[in-house]
Motif scaffolding. Structure first.
Motif, PDB file in Angstrom:
ATOM      1  N   TRP A  18       0.835  -1.193   0.000  1.00 48.40           N
ATOM      2  CA  TRP A  18       0.000   0.000   0.000  1.00 48.40           C
ATOM      3  C   TRP A  18       0.871   1.244   0.000  1.00 48.40           C
ATOM      4  O   TRP A  18       1.874   1.288   0.695  1.00 48.40           O
ATOM      5  N   PRO A  19       0.491   2.292  -0.749  1.00 50.12           N
ATOM      6  CA  PRO A  19       1.268   3.535  -0.736  1.00 50.12           C
ATOM      7  C   PRO A  19       1.073   4.259   0.601  1.00 50.12           C
ATOM      8  O   PRO A  19       0.088   4.028   1.300  1.00 50.12           O
ATOM      9  N   TRP A  20       1.982   5.168   0.918  1.00 49.86           N
ATOM     10  CA  TRP A  20       1.912   5.870   2.196  1.00 49.86           C
ATOM     11  C   TRP A  20       0.605   6.632   2.365  1.00 49.86           C
ATOM     12  O   TRP A  20       0.053   6.707   3.457  1.00 49.86           O
ATOM     13  N   GLN A  21       0.064   7.197   1.283  1.00 45.86           N
ATOM     14  CA  GLN A  21      -1.160   7.997   1.361  1.00 45.86           C
ATOM     15  C   GLN A  21      -2.342   7.194   1.892  1.00 45.86           C
ATOM     16  O   GLN A  21      -3.263   7.743   2.474  1.00 45.86           O
ATOM     17  N   TYR A  22      -2.299   5.885   1.668  1.00 47.04           N
ATOM     18  CA  TYR A  22      -3.422   5.029   2.036  1.00 47.04           C
ATOM     19  C   TYR A  22      -3.711   5.089   3.539  1.00 47.04           C
ATOM     20  O   TYR A  22      -4.847   4.914   3.950  1.00 47.04           O
ATOM     21  N   ASN A  23      -2.699   5.351   4.342  1.00 43.05           N
ATOM     22  CA  ASN A  23      -2.885   5.429   5.796  1.00 43.05           C
ATOM     23  C   ASN A  23      -3.113   6.860   6.281  1.00 43.05           C
ATOM     24  O   ASN A  23      -3.148   7.113   7.481  1.00 43.05           O
ATOM     25  N   PHE A  24      -3.260   7.787   5.345  1.00 48.65           N
ATOM     26  CA  PHE A  24      -3.440   9.197   5.648  1.00 48.65           C
ATOM     27  C   PHE A  24      -4.927   9.535   5.462  1.00 48.65           C
ATOM     28  O   PHE A  24      -5.408   9.602   4.328  1.00 48.65           O
ATOM     29  N   PRO A  62      -6.980  12.093   5.242  1.00 49.62           N
ATOM     30  CA  PRO A  62      -7.478  13.045   4.228  1.00 49.62           C
ATOM     31  C   PRO A  62      -7.424  12.509   2.789  1.00 49.62           C
ATOM     32  O   PRO A  62      -8.105  13.044   1.905  1.00 49.62           O
ATOM     33  N   PHE A  63      -6.649  11.467   2.556  1.00 51.27           N
ATOM     34  CA  PHE A  63      -6.573  10.860   1.219  1.00 51.27           C
ATOM     35  C   PHE A  63      -7.956  10.383   0.767  1.00 51.27           C
ATOM     36  O   PHE A  63      -8.265  10.366  -0.419  1.00 51.27           O
ATOM     37  N   PHE A  64      -8.814  10.027   1.711  1.00 47.29           N
ATOM     38  CA  PHE A  64     -10.137   9.483   1.399  1.00 47.29           C
ATOM     39  C   PHE A  64     -11.201  10.561   1.197  1.00 47.29           C
ATOM     40  O   PHE A  64     -12.380  10.244   1.054  1.00 47.29           O
ATOM     41  N   THR A  65     -10.795  11.832   1.209  1.00 49.96           N
ATOM     42  CA  THR A  65     -11.698  12.951   0.929  1.00 49.96           C
ATOM     43  C   THR A  65     -11.071  13.748  -0.207  1.00 49.96           C
ATOM     44  O   THR A  65      -9.936  14.208  -0.088  1.00 49.96           O
ATOM     45  N   LEU A  66     -11.795  13.877  -1.331  1.00 45.34           N
ATOM     46  CA  LEU A  66     -11.234  14.634  -2.454  1.00 45.34           C
ATOM     47  C   LEU A  66     -11.007  16.075  -2.027  1.00 45.34           C
ATOM     48  O   LEU A  66     -11.890  16.731  -1.487  1.00 45.34           O
ATOM     49  N   GLN A  96      -3.724  13.997  -5.910  1.00 43.15           N
ATOM     50  CA  GLN A  96      -4.506  12.974  -5.209  1.00 43.15           C
ATOM     51  C   GLN A  96      -5.138  12.000  -6.211  1.00 43.15           C
ATOM     52  O   GLN A  96      -5.086  10.782  -6.019  1.00 43.15           O
ATOM     53  N   LEU A  97      -5.719  12.524  -7.278  1.00 37.68           N
ATOM     54  CA  LEU A  97      -6.333  11.660  -8.296  1.00 37.68           C
ATOM     55  C   LEU A  97      -5.280  10.779  -8.968  1.00 37.68           C
ATOM     56  O   LEU A  97      -5.532   9.607  -9.246  1.00 37.68           O
ATOM     57  N   ALA A  98      -4.102  11.338  -9.220  1.00 35.23           N
ATOM     58  CA  ALA A  98      -3.018  10.540  -9.811  1.00 35.23           C
ATOM     59  C   ALA A  98      -2.643   9.393  -8.864  1.00 35.23           C
ATOM     60  O   ALA A  98      -2.423   8.259  -9.305  1.00 35.23           O
ATOM     61  N   ALA A  99      -2.595   9.688  -7.571  1.00 31.54           N
ATOM     62  CA  ALA A  99      -2.269   8.653  -6.580  1.00 31.54           C
ATOM     63  C   ALA A  99      -3.367   7.593  -6.518  1.00 31.54           C
ATOM     64  O   ALA A  99      -3.084   6.391  -6.427  1.00 31.54           O
ATOM     65  N   TRP A 100      -4.637   8.026  -6.587  1.00 27.35           N
ATOM     66  CA  TRP A 100      -5.750   7.063  -6.576  1.00 27.35           C
ATOM     67  C   TRP A 100      -5.714   6.176  -7.825  1.00 27.35           C
ATOM     68  O   TRP A 100      -5.937   4.969  -7.743  1.00 27.35           O
ATOM     69  N   GLU A 136     -16.684  -1.184  -1.293  1.00 26.95           N
ATOM     70  CA  GLU A 136     -16.454  -2.072  -0.141  1.00 26.95           C
ATOM     71  C   GLU A 136     -15.110  -2.794  -0.228  1.00 26.95           C
ATOM     72  O   GLU A 136     -14.712  -3.469   0.705  1.00 26.95           O
ATOM     73  N   SER A 137     -14.425  -2.658  -1.363  1.00 34.99           N
ATOM     74  CA  SER A 137     -13.141  -3.339  -1.517  1.00 34.99           C
ATOM     75  C   SER A 137     -12.070  -2.628  -0.690  1.00 34.99           C
ATOM     76  O   SER A 137     -12.196  -1.443  -0.387  1.00 34.99           O
ATOM     77  N   PRO A 138     -11.001  -3.340  -0.337  1.00 28.34           N
ATOM     78  CA  PRO A 138      -9.930  -2.723   0.458  1.00 28.34           C
ATOM     79  C   PRO A 138      -9.306  -1.495  -0.196  1.00 28.34           C
ATOM     80  O   PRO A 138      -8.787  -0.629   0.508  1.00 28.34           O
ATOM     81  N   VAL A 139      -9.381  -1.385  -1.513  1.00 27.86           N
ATOM     82  CA  VAL A 139      -8.780  -0.231  -2.189  1.00 27.86           C
ATOM     83  C   VAL A 139      -9.436   1.072  -1.727  1.00 27.86           C
ATOM     84  O   VAL A 139      -8.754   2.035  -1.403  1.00 27.86           O
ATOM     85  N   PHE A 140     -10.751   1.093  -1.709  1.00 27.30           N
ATOM     86  CA  PHE A 140     -11.478   2.323  -1.408  1.00 27.30           C
ATOM     87  C   PHE A 140     -12.065   2.350  -0.001  1.00 27.30           C
ATOM     88  O   PHE A 140     -12.716   3.316   0.371  1.00 27.30           O
ATOM     89  N   ASN A 141     -11.850   1.295   0.763  1.00 29.58           N
ATOM     90  CA  ASN A 141     -12.409   1.199   2.110  1.00 29.58           C
ATOM     91  C   ASN A 141     -11.311   0.712   3.062  1.00 29.58           C
ATOM     92  O   ASN A 141     -11.011  -0.476   3.118  1.00 29.58           O
ATOM     93  N   HIS A 142     -10.727   1.645   3.798  1.00 35.13           N
ATOM     94  CA  HIS A 142      -9.634   1.320   4.736  1.00 35.13           C
ATOM     95  C   HIS A 142     -10.247   1.169   6.128  1.00 35.13           C
ATOM     96  O   HIS A 142     -10.429   2.138   6.861  1.00 35.13           O
ATOM     97  N   LYS A 143     -10.556  -0.061   6.468  1.00 36.01           N
ATOM     98  CA  LYS A 143     -11.252  -0.325   7.739  1.00 36.01           C
ATOM     99  C   LYS A 143     -10.405   0.019   8.963  1.00 36.01           C
ATOM    100  O   LYS A 143     -10.944   0.429   9.983  1.00 36.01           O
ATOM    101  N   ASN A 144      -9.091  -0.121   8.873  1.00 31.27           N
ATOM    102  CA  ASN A 144      -8.225   0.155  10.026  1.00 31.27           C
ATOM    103  C   ASN A 144      -8.279   1.611  10.474  1.00 31.27           C
ATOM    104  O   ASN A 144      -8.099   1.906  11.654  1.00 31.27           O
ATOM    105  N   ILE A 145      -8.482   2.523   9.538  1.00 36.76           N
ATOM    106  CA  ILE A 145      -8.564   3.940   9.920  1.00 36.76           C
ATOM    107  C   ILE A 145      -9.991   4.466   9.755  1.00 36.76           C
ATOM    108  O   ILE A 145     -10.237   5.668   9.873  1.00 36.76           O
ATOM    109  N   ASP A 146     -10.923   3.558   9.483  1.00 38.15           N
ATOM    110  CA  ASP A 146     -12.341   3.888   9.358  1.00 38.15           C
ATOM    111  C   ASP A 146     -12.582   4.988   8.323  1.00 38.15           C
ATOM    112  O   ASP A 146     -13.263   5.971   8.583  1.00 38.15           O
TER     113      ASP A 146
END
Length: 174
Positions: A5-11, A13-17, A27-31, A54-64
């Protein structure tokens, strides 16, 4: 081999455009990179938008955190503009993902044919994508739609001819 997983995945704000245009483009390039890498790693060729959320790509359950459906559609549209995605329906619910373009697959297949001295040989599509001879090749397991497009690209270059056989399609390499 596990997916990196890239570093952004655990950040979070990455999950909000992001509203800032420059930040959003990065951000879009990273996605896009993440989605294509994930599909490549798991050999995924088709995606459903609702399932994707619901896939792990777009849903990071560890950071909700979860990317919204609207944001996923924006990422998919970006992939479409780059030639890595095609919609299967007008409602944009399912799509084909091309983490490698047909021409690139064709080149890999032709390299294998050349390396193994199989020019002027006829293969069924099943043999080529699922046969024992190709088991260690990256194109092994390639879905039919992508295999056919790849072979059509080779045909345009005069390196192959897609043929119809009694029990389906085949290909002859030159």
């Amino acid at each position: 081999m596990s997916f990196e997983w890239p570093w952004q995945y655990n950040f979070p704000p990455f999950f909000t455009l992001q509203p800032n245009v420059d930040t959003r483009q990065k951000q879009l390039a990273a996605w896009c990179s993440l989605a294509l890498s994930y599909c490549r790693h798991h050999k995924l060729y088709t995606l459903d938008v609702m399932e994707a959320q619901e896939s792990p790509v777009f849903n990071h359950k560890n950071i909700d955190r979860k990317l919204s459906t609207d944001a996923i559609l924006i990422v998919f549209e970006e992939l479409r503009k780059k030639g890595n995605l095609e919609w299967l329906d007008k409602n944009k619910t399912r799509c084909l993902v091309m983490w490698r373009r047909p021409e690139e697959w064709g080149k890999l297949i032709y390299q294998w044919v050349s390396k193994n001295g199989m020019a002027n040989t006829v293969f069924t599509l099943y043999e080529l994508a699922n046969g024992d001879d190709t088991e260690s090749e990256e194109f092994h397991g390639l879905e039919d739609w992508m295999l056919i497009r790849s072979l059509q690209a080779l045909q345009m270059d005069g390196k192959a001819e897609v043929i119809t056989m009694d029990d389906g399609k085949g290909v002859k390499f030159f």
